[in-house]
Design a protein around this motif. Structure first.
Motif, mmCIF file in Angstrom:
data_model
loop_
_atom_site.group_PDB
_atom_site.id
_atom_site.type_symbol
_atom_site.label_atom_id
_atom_site.label_comp_id
_atom_site.label_asym_id
_atom_site.label_seq_id
_atom_site.Cartn_x
_atom_site.Cartn_y
_atom_site.Cartn_z
ATOM 1 N N LEU A 1 63.856 53.516 37.793
ATOM 2 C CA LEU A 1 62.472 53.034 37.804
ATOM 3 C C LEU A 1 62.088 52.699 39.246
ATOM 4 C CD1 LEU A 1 59.849 51.974 36.536
ATOM 5 C CD2 LEU A 1 61.064 49.875 35.925
ATOM 6 N N ILE A 2 61.128 53.443 39.772
ATOM 7 C CA ILE A 2 60.742 53.300 41.183
ATOM 8 C C ILE A 2 59.355 52.683 41.273
ATOM 9 C CG2 ILE A 2 60.227 54.568 43.317
ATOM 10 C CD1 ILE A 2 62.183 56.743 42.323
ATOM 11 N N VAL A 3 59.232 51.576 41.985
ATOM 12 C CA VAL A 3 57.923 50.976 42.230
ATOM 13 C C VAL A 3 57.601 51.097 43.711
ATOM 14 C CG1 VAL A 3 56.599 48.827 42.277
ATOM 15 C CG2 VAL A 3 58.036 49.348 40.300
ATOM 16 N N LEU A 4 56.491 51.783 43.996
ATOM 17 C CA LEU A 4 55.997 51.851 45.368
ATOM 18 C C LEU A 4 55.003 50.699 45.516
ATOM 19 C CD1 LEU A 4 55.248 55.707 45.536
ATOM 20 C CD2 LEU A 4 57.443 54.532 45.841
ATOM 21 N N ASP A 5 55.490 49.591 46.026
ATOM 22 C CA ASP A 5 54.661 48.391 46.101
ATOM 23 C C ASP A 5 53.399 48.691 46.913
ATOM 24 O OD1 ASP A 5 53.810 45.599 46.576
ATOM 25 O OD2 ASP A 5 55.817 45.091 45.841
ATOM 26 N N LEU B 1 58.193 56.801 38.241
ATOM 27 C CA LEU B 1 57.664 56.361 39.535
ATOM 28 C C LEU B 1 56.252 55.826 39.356
ATOM 29 C CD1 LEU B 1 58.081 57.758 43.005
ATOM 30 C CD2 LEU B 1 55.724 57.637 42.155
ATOM 31 N N THR B 2 56.038 54.593 39.822
ATOM 32 C CA THR B 2 54.709 53.995 39.692
ATOM 33 C C THR B 2 54.479 53.000 40.821
ATOM 34 O OG1 THR B 2 53.208 52.940 38.095
ATOM 35 C CG2 THR B 2 55.462 52.127 38.135
ATOM 36 N N ALA B 3 53.427 52.183 40.682
ATOM 37 C CA ALA B 3 53.135 51.155 41.678
ATOM 38 C C ALA B 3 52.697 49.894 40.960
ATOM 39 C CB ALA B 3 52.044 51.624 42.640
ATOM 40 N N ASP B 4 52.818 48.762 41.642
ATOM 41 C CA ASP B 4 52.452 47.492 41.005
ATOM 42 C C ASP B 4 50.974 47.163 41.177
ATOM 43 O OD1 ASP B 4 52.844 47.098 43.713
ATOM 44 O OD2 ASP B 4 53.755 45.107 43.487
ATOM 45 N N HIS B 5 50.322 47.790 42.136
ATOM 46 C CA HIS B 5 48.893 47.585 42.385
ATOM 47 C C HIS B 5 48.491 48.470 43.543
ATOM 48 C CE1 HIS B 5 50.174 45.252 45.846
ATOM 49 N NE2 HIS B 5 51.021 44.641 45.042
#
Ligand SMILES: [Zn+2]
Lengths: 54, 607
Positions: free
Chosen positions: B183-187, B441-445
């Motif tokens: 699980l990848i988060v691109l902050d 892969l996603t982002a937090d905001h």
């Protein structure tokens, strides 16, 4: 505190609040430690005043 | 000060006193961090810490206080008959008292901390004046103090390692049959600055390729517009109004809901998290619940510096004056990759659930070479911050040329992050993990660059702050090259991961991204009231909630303001339709849905 680099420059504005009561208590504690002699001296005089009257 | 005829302390005695006080205070500060760390929320965002503090703090303060002692010892030669040991002790105890009192940042104001420190200094003077033989006695105990603090530090490290071994041993004996999950988060990665979202700059060749290999959700919304609540939703599958993490006076994730890491661990997965965001994705926020292995602090010298109170003051208040404005010890994409693979090398061969938070595109926007300058504009703004006081004035936003340069540097940071993600994927392939690893892969905001008069994030819910990328690649079960335009939310990820891993989704009632049921529900995003933010930011006045559908974006403010945007015709959200009579029913329908989705926030309450 407030709008400084720490809060906004790092872009981390957290739900931070200062607790006013603990700050007041802390400051009183610090002042008591600094002026301990004067405070304890005054306390002793007051106690002495009452004990002599009795 | 000194009794007639008595000679003041020796040079070496003063140095020893400095080291003694440094070790003693360092240990006490470490203890304070440890004790406060036991209470959820007691250590706020900047104050997270972990076991190495028991070694780092005594060593750091011993070195700093030794430096002060050297200065005092040199000065003492001018007036040798003074009790310089009292002077030195008073100075260092005052400093220690101040630092210890200001550690937490919310209990004592800076002034109260100063007064407390001075009080302790005064007590020290009175105590030492009556005891002329104290100094040689203290100096004789120094070897014991050195040994003792070192021993405590090593025990703390051993205890942390033992705790991780115990968590690993508590995993079910039988390994799961499902695939690995990464699980990848691109902050802080907004969707529309990525190539596969149609951005006109080539910011993301590697991510574009990844998106083409999997299913990409074009219309994904983060559950909030800042880190903690969004990660909490990402891990619990719950909206902010249920988990409440990051709400006013609640800077942590409570115990109410099962996290994805807990569910995966329970299924036998070995779970590991690697966070480049030590502020809100550090253990002080309890976001690491369920991770057997967790890395957040002490991964670089700059981070070790800010894990002590004095070091924090140096890093945040002194170094910026010399132009050093990056997040101290910021972990870059290659650092996170290296930590992840080195953990993978040492971990047992069983399926893993790993979480990676990359902070590369987060402000301050400081793209490393060779990417800095790729998209032109002036590099003179790199590292420059604006006068943030101006942001409080509703009529002012940073000047357009500065915003443009910020966006340029942000885009170059994406390029740098993209290259690193490419390296990560290549290495996974080299290790033969490509086909048996689900990549989410996603982002937090997102991030604003002047849209709606705002910068940064967490201050509103317009699309620039909540429209995030969401890609899932897993060739055995997820279609490749698919662009899904269904409005979805990142809080659907836990159920999706459980489904792909062949596990029960009962802990995560929000439907999986691949569930066929109900593709019409509007997607909820929420951000809570925040103190100490500019008055022009919506969150300074109360909570903000929004609903996204294929066509509409509805935003409701706690005090009643409404915004309605037609995303098909107005993706930039420039025309607020909420006040127009022909949309009154639409607005009312959305408000009704919001009340249903977050009922507790519509009950009258005090603050
Ligand atoms: Zn974030």
């Amino acid at each position: 505190m407030g709008l400084n680099l720490l809060n906004l420059g790092l872009f981390y504005v957290g739900p931070e609040t200062l607790l006013p009561l603990t700050s007041v208590l802390g400051a009183i504690g610090g002042l008591l430690m600094i002026f301990w002699r004067q405070v304890s001296g005054a306390f002793r005089r007051v106690v002495g005043l009452f004990s002599r009257r009795r | 000060m000194s009794p007639a005829g008595q000679i003041g302390p020796h040079f070496s005695q003063l140095l020893a006193l400095g080291v003694w006080l440094g070790l003693a205070y360092g240990f006490l500060e470490a203890l304070e961090f440890f004790v406060l760390g036991l209470v959820p929320g007691a250590l706020a965002w900047r104050n997270g810490n972990s076991a190495p503090v028991f070694l780092v703090a005594p060593a750091f303060y011993a070195a700093c206080y030794l430096l002060v002692a050297v200065i005092v010892a040199l000065v003492s030669r001018l007036v040798p008959r003074w009790r310089w040991d009292i002077v030195l002790a008073a100075v260092l105890v005052t400093l220690s008292g101040y630092l210890g009192a200001s550690l937490q940042g919310q209990i004592f104001s800076p002034l109260a901390s100063v007064i407390l420190g001075l009080g302790m200094g005064a007590v020290t003077i009175r105590f030492m004046r009556g005891r002329p033989n104290l100094l040689p006695k203290l100096v004789r105990t120094l070897p014991w103090l050195v040994t003792g603090t070192a021993a405590v530090g090593l025990v703390a490290l051993a205890a942390a390692a033992a705790r991780e071994r115990a968590a690993f041993a508590a995993l079910p004996d039988s390994a799961p049959r499902g695939p690995n999950v990464l699980l990848i988060v691109l902050d802080t990665q907004r969707a529309d600055h990525l190539g596969f979202h149609g951005y006109d700059r080539p910011t993301s060749p590697q991510l574009d390729a990844l998106a083409a290999q999997g299913t990409m959700f074009e219309n994904a919304t983060s559950s909030s517009s800042w880190t903690l609540p969004s990660h909490a939703s990402l891990f619990t599958g719950r909206p902010v109004n249920e988990h409440r993490a990051g709400e006013f006076r609640r800077p942590f994730l409570g115990r109410g809901f099962v996290t994805l890491a807990e569910a995966m661990a329970e299924a036998g997965y070995v779970t590991a998290g690697f966070s480049a965001n030590p502020f809100w994705v550090g253990r002080q926020t309890r976001i690491n619940r369920g991770f057997v292995h967790w890395e957040d602090f002490y991964l670089k010298p700059g981070d070790a510096l800010v894990r002590t109170v004095l070091g924090r003051k140096i890093a945040y208040e002194l170094l910026p004056k010399f132009g050093e404005i990056d997040i101290p010890g910021r972990m870059r994409v290659e650092d996170i990759n290296r930590r992840f693979f080195s953990w993978l090398d040492g971990s047992e061969r069983r399926p893993f659930f790993a979480f990676l938070n990359y902070l590369d595109v987060h402000g301050p926007y400081l793209p490393p070479p060779p990417h800095a300058g790729t998209f032109g504009g002036s590099l003179s703004h790199v590292g420059k911050t604006i006068d943030l006081g101006a942001v409080t004035d509703e009529t002012q936003v940073p000047p357009p040329e500065l915003l443009r340069d910020w966006a340029n540097r942000y885009d170059e940071s994406i390029l740098s992050l993209d290259a690193g993600i490419g390296d990560l994927l290549t290495e996974l392939g080299r290790r033969g993990l490509e086909d048996n690893t689900v990549i989410v892969l996603t982002a937090d905001h997102g991030e604003s660059f002047g849209e709606h008069g705002m910068i940064y994030h967490g201050n509103g819910l317009h699309r620039d702050q909540v429209h995030v990328p969401l890609v899932i690649r897993y060739s055995p079960a997820v279609a490749s090259g698919v662009r899904d335009s269904t409005p979805v939310g990142i809080h659907q990820i836990p159920a999706t991961v459980m489904q792909l891993a062949g596990l029960s989704t009962e802990d995560f009632p929000t439907p999986s991204l691949f569930s066929s049921a109900d593709r019409e529900t509007p997607v909820l995003a929420e951000v809570g009231f925040r103190s100490q933010v500019p008055a022009s930011w919506p969150t300074s006045r109360g909570w903000v909630k929004s609903l996204t559908t294929a066509r509409w974006h509805f935003i409701l403010h706690e005090e009643g303001d409404r915004e309605l945007y037609d995303l098909t015709n107005d993706p930039g959200e420039s025309i607020n339709l909420a006040a127009r009579a022909e949309y009154a029913d639409t607005v009312q329908d959305f408000r009704t849905i919001l009340v249903r989705m977050a009922p507790s926030d519509f009950q009258p309450r005090g603050r």
